[in-house]
Design a protein around this motif. Sequence first.
Motif, PDB file in Angstrom:
ATOM      1  N   ILE A  86      47.231  25.409  34.033  1.00 21.68           N
ATOM      2  CA  ILE A  86      46.459  25.903  35.173  1.00 21.68           C
ATOM      3  C   ILE A  86      46.406  27.428  35.132  1.00 21.68           C
ATOM      4  O   ILE A  86      47.437  28.100  35.026  1.00 21.68           O
ATOM      5  CB  ILE A  86      47.069  25.441  36.505  1.00 21.68           C
ATOM      6  CG1 ILE A  86      47.210  23.915  36.521  1.00 21.68           C
ATOM      7  CG2 ILE A  86      46.208  25.914  37.679  1.00 21.68           C
ATOM      8  CD1 ILE A  86      45.908  23.159  36.330  1.00 21.68           C
ATOM      9  N   VAL A  87      45.201  27.968  35.216  1.00 23.69           N
ATOM     10  CA  VAL A  87      44.993  29.410  35.249  1.00 23.69           C
ATOM     11  C   VAL A  87      44.384  29.779  36.594  1.00 23.69           C
ATOM     12  O   VAL A  87      43.389  29.184  37.021  1.00 23.69           O
ATOM     13  CB  VAL A  87      44.067  29.866  34.104  1.00 23.69           C
ATOM     14  CG1 VAL A  87      43.740  31.348  34.239  1.00 23.69           C
ATOM     15  CG2 VAL A  87      44.719  29.584  32.757  1.00 23.69           C
ATOM     16  N   VAL A  88      45.008  30.737  37.263  1.00 25.65           N
ATOM     17  CA  VAL A  88      44.512  31.189  38.570  1.00 25.65           C
ATOM     18  C   VAL A  88      44.008  32.619  38.426  1.00 25.65           C
ATOM     19  O   VAL A  88      44.810  33.542  38.238  1.00 25.65           O
ATOM     20  CB  VAL A  88      45.612  31.126  39.643  1.00 25.65           C
ATOM     21  CG1 VAL A  88      45.063  31.599  40.998  1.00 25.65           C
ATOM     22  CG2 VAL A  88      46.164  29.711  39.758  1.00 25.65           C
ATOM     23  N   PRO A  89      42.703  32.837  38.487  1.00 17.50           N
ATOM     24  CA  PRO A  89      42.172  34.196  38.347  1.00 17.50           C
ATOM     25  C   PRO A  89      42.439  35.016  39.611  1.00 17.50           C
ATOM     26  O   PRO A  89      41.999  34.653  40.701  1.00 17.50           O
ATOM     27  CB  PRO A  89      40.674  33.968  38.135  1.00 17.50           C
ATOM     28  CG  PRO A  89      40.393  32.647  38.785  1.00 17.50           C
ATOM     29  CD  PRO A  89      41.636  31.823  38.643  1.00 17.50           C
ATOM     30  N   LEU A  90      43.158  36.110  39.447  1.00 14.48           N
ATOM     31  CA  LEU A  90      43.465  36.985  40.570  1.00 14.48           C
ATOM     32  C   LEU A  90      42.545  38.201  40.554  1.00 14.48           C
ATOM     33  O   LEU A  90      42.033  38.585  39.502  1.00 14.48           O
ATOM     34  CB  LEU A  90      44.933  37.426  40.506  1.00 14.48           C
ATOM     35  CG  LEU A  90      45.959  36.306  40.717  1.00 14.48           C
ATOM     36  CD1 LEU A  90      47.377  36.838  40.515  1.00 14.48           C
ATOM     37  CD2 LEU A  90      45.819  35.693  42.101  1.00 14.48           C
ATOM     38  N   PRO A  91      42.338  38.821  41.711  1.00 13.38           N
ATOM     39  CA  PRO A  91      41.420  39.972  41.766  1.00 13.38           C
ATOM     40  C   PRO A  91      41.940  41.138  40.933  1.00 13.38           C
ATOM     41  O   PRO A  91      43.150  41.349  40.818  1.00 13.38           O
ATOM     42  CB  PRO A  91      41.388  40.319  43.260  1.00 13.38           C
ATOM     43  CG  PRO A  91      42.652  39.761  43.809  1.00 13.38           C
ATOM     44  CD  PRO A  91      42.924  38.519  43.031  1.00 13.38           C
ATOM     45  N   GLU A 100      46.771  34.567  47.951  1.00  7.40           N
ATOM     46  CA  GLU A 100      46.426  34.540  46.530  1.00  7.40           C
ATOM     47  C   GLU A 100      47.666  34.312  45.663  1.00  7.40           C
ATOM     48  O   GLU A 100      47.608  33.598  44.661  1.00  7.40           O
ATOM     49  CB  GLU A 100      45.727  35.842  46.147  1.00  7.40           C
ATOM     50  CG  GLU A 100      44.340  35.967  46.758  1.00  7.40           C
ATOM     51  CD  GLU A 100      43.787  37.373  46.694  1.00  7.40           C
ATOM     52  OE1 GLU A 100      42.572  37.556  46.921  1.00  7.40           O
ATOM     53  OE2 GLU A 100      44.560  38.327  46.440  1.00  7.40           O
ATOM     54  N   ARG A 101      48.781  34.895  46.048  1.00  5.48           N
ATOM     55  CA  ARG A 101      50.018  34.686  45.287  1.00  5.48           C
ATOM     56  C   ARG A 101      50.492  33.235  45.408  1.00  5.48           C
ATOM     57  O   ARG A 101      51.032  32.662  44.454  1.00  5.48           O
ATOM     58  CB  ARG A 101      51.122  35.633  45.773  1.00  5.48           C
ATOM     59  CG  ARG A 101      50.843  37.096  45.482  1.00  5.48           C
ATOM     60  CD  ARG A 101      52.088  37.951  45.663  1.00  5.48           C
ATOM     61  NE  ARG A 101      52.718  37.785  46.957  1.00  5.48           N
ATOM     62  CZ  ARG A 101      52.359  38.434  48.057  1.00  5.48           C
ATOM     63  NH1 ARG A 101      51.350  39.282  48.023  1.00  5.48           N
ATOM     64  NH2 ARG A 101      53.005  38.253  49.200  1.00  5.48           N
ATOM     65  N   VAL A 165      41.065  30.969  43.682  1.00  4.99           N
ATOM     66  CA  VAL A 165      41.737  31.219  44.956  1.00  4.99           C
ATOM     67  C   VAL A 165      40.688  31.196  46.059  1.00  4.99           C
ATOM     68  O   VAL A 165      39.506  31.434  45.820  1.00  4.99           O
ATOM     69  CB  VAL A 165      42.464  32.584  44.952  1.00  4.99           C
ATOM     70  CG1 VAL A 165      43.576  32.594  43.938  1.00  4.99           C
ATOM     71  CG2 VAL A 165      41.488  33.718  44.685  1.00  4.99           C
ATOM     72  N   ARG A 166      41.124  30.877  47.242  1.00  2.00           N
ATOM     73  CA  ARG A 166      40.198  30.890  48.368  1.00  2.00           C
ATOM     74  C   ARG A 166      40.947  31.313  49.629  1.00  2.00           C
ATOM     75  O   ARG A 166      42.164  31.170  49.722  1.00  2.00           O
ATOM     76  CB  ARG A 166      39.546  29.518  48.576  1.00  2.00           C
ATOM     77  CG  ARG A 166      40.490  28.413  49.005  1.00  2.00           C
ATOM     78  CD  ARG A 166      39.731  27.126  49.276  1.00  2.00           C
ATOM     79  NE  ARG A 166      40.587  26.100  49.848  1.00  2.00           N
ATOM     80  CZ  ARG A 166      41.225  25.193  49.139  1.00  2.00           C
ATOM     81  NH1 ARG A 166      41.103  25.185  47.827  1.00  2.00           N
ATOM     82  NH2 ARG A 166      41.989  24.283  49.729  1.00  2.00           N
ATOM     83  N   PRO A 261      54.842  42.881  47.840  1.00  2.00           N
ATOM     84  CA  PRO A 261      54.071  42.671  46.604  1.00  2.00           C
ATOM     85  C   PRO A 261      52.557  42.599  46.812  1.00  2.00           C
ATOM     86  O   PRO A 261      51.817  42.417  45.846  1.00  2.00           O
ATOM     87  CB  PRO A 261      54.600  41.332  46.091  1.00  2.00           C
ATOM     88  CG  PRO A 261      55.011  40.600  47.321  1.00  2.00           C
ATOM     89  CD  PRO A 261      55.504  41.636  48.280  1.00  2.00           C
ATOM     90  N   GLY A 262      52.106  42.746  48.048  1.00  2.00           N
ATOM     91  CA  GLY A 262      50.689  42.585  48.352  1.00  2.00           C
ATOM     92  C   GLY A 262      49.930  43.894  48.396  1.00  2.00           C
ATOM     93  O   GLY A 262      50.453  44.962  48.063  1.00  2.00           O
TER      94      GLY A 262
END
Length: 296
Positions: A86-91, A100-101, A165-166, A261-262
């Motif tokens: 699973i790959v989660v594209p982050l901004p 998002e995390r 992400v949503r 961390p945000g």
Amino acid sequence: MITVVIPTIGRASLADAVPAGVPVIVVEDTERRGPAAARNQGWRQARTPWVVFLDDDVVPAEGWLDAVVKDLADLPEDVGGSQGRIVVPLPEGRRPTDAERNTAGLADAEWITADMAYRRAALEKVGGFDERFPRAYREDADLALRVMAAGYRLVKGRRVTRHPVRDDGFWASVRFQRGNADDALMRRIHGPGWRSLIGAGGLLPRHAVTAVLGLSALTLATAAAGQRDGTVRNRAAGAALLAAGGWAALTARFAWERIAPGPRTPAEIVRMLVTSAAIPPVACAHRLRGELRERR
């Protein structure tokens, strides 16, 4: 060789992203029985040796079909399941938000049904998903543990699936605490050490202390306000202040762990402060609800 099963509630567009030539069973959960029941309905209609479960909000990468065939080809009979990557594209250009995390954590989660293939024989042996899990939470971990307990191994494949992400709204992290009720069922089925079996952590013990301190502060402050005896009132007020201080310290720690961390924008900071105060009592209430349900 494979059938793809996708449970959904009005988001069946993913079926178009599955490569042509693959049987796809989309199960509309119109009765809101949960993804466990929907997946059971789907895989029981399949007639292929392997069933690949996809969530309705993921997108298989280019070449996914060839990759999943390679992942499953020639696997020994004792392998009951294969998990996709699973790959989660982050901004880019900023730190990810708390939401998002949380989604990005799926990239390291084990045996999740965002992309998980099971041998149909293994599903038949364990009876599929446990439909007592009413939401998309722990039902996949429970199945994995039961499949392994039945003598099968689970392996990691090389195919890639993207999980976008949503934004689920301001109170999403509070709503997600409903899953604590399902943790009570996990404990009942797999014993007190179930978290270590799937590599899952948890903050419930700390949340319990925070909630108790907050409730104690309110109770003692109310008692002090209604007390006529000055000495007793002062003692109750002092104890209330001490409990409130402990609650504030733990709440601030929790909030900072989520803020640090945000992106640290004003909106994100406000969201973290408010939800960090709400999460501990809500999490404890849901866990208590789950424990009471399991004792019935």
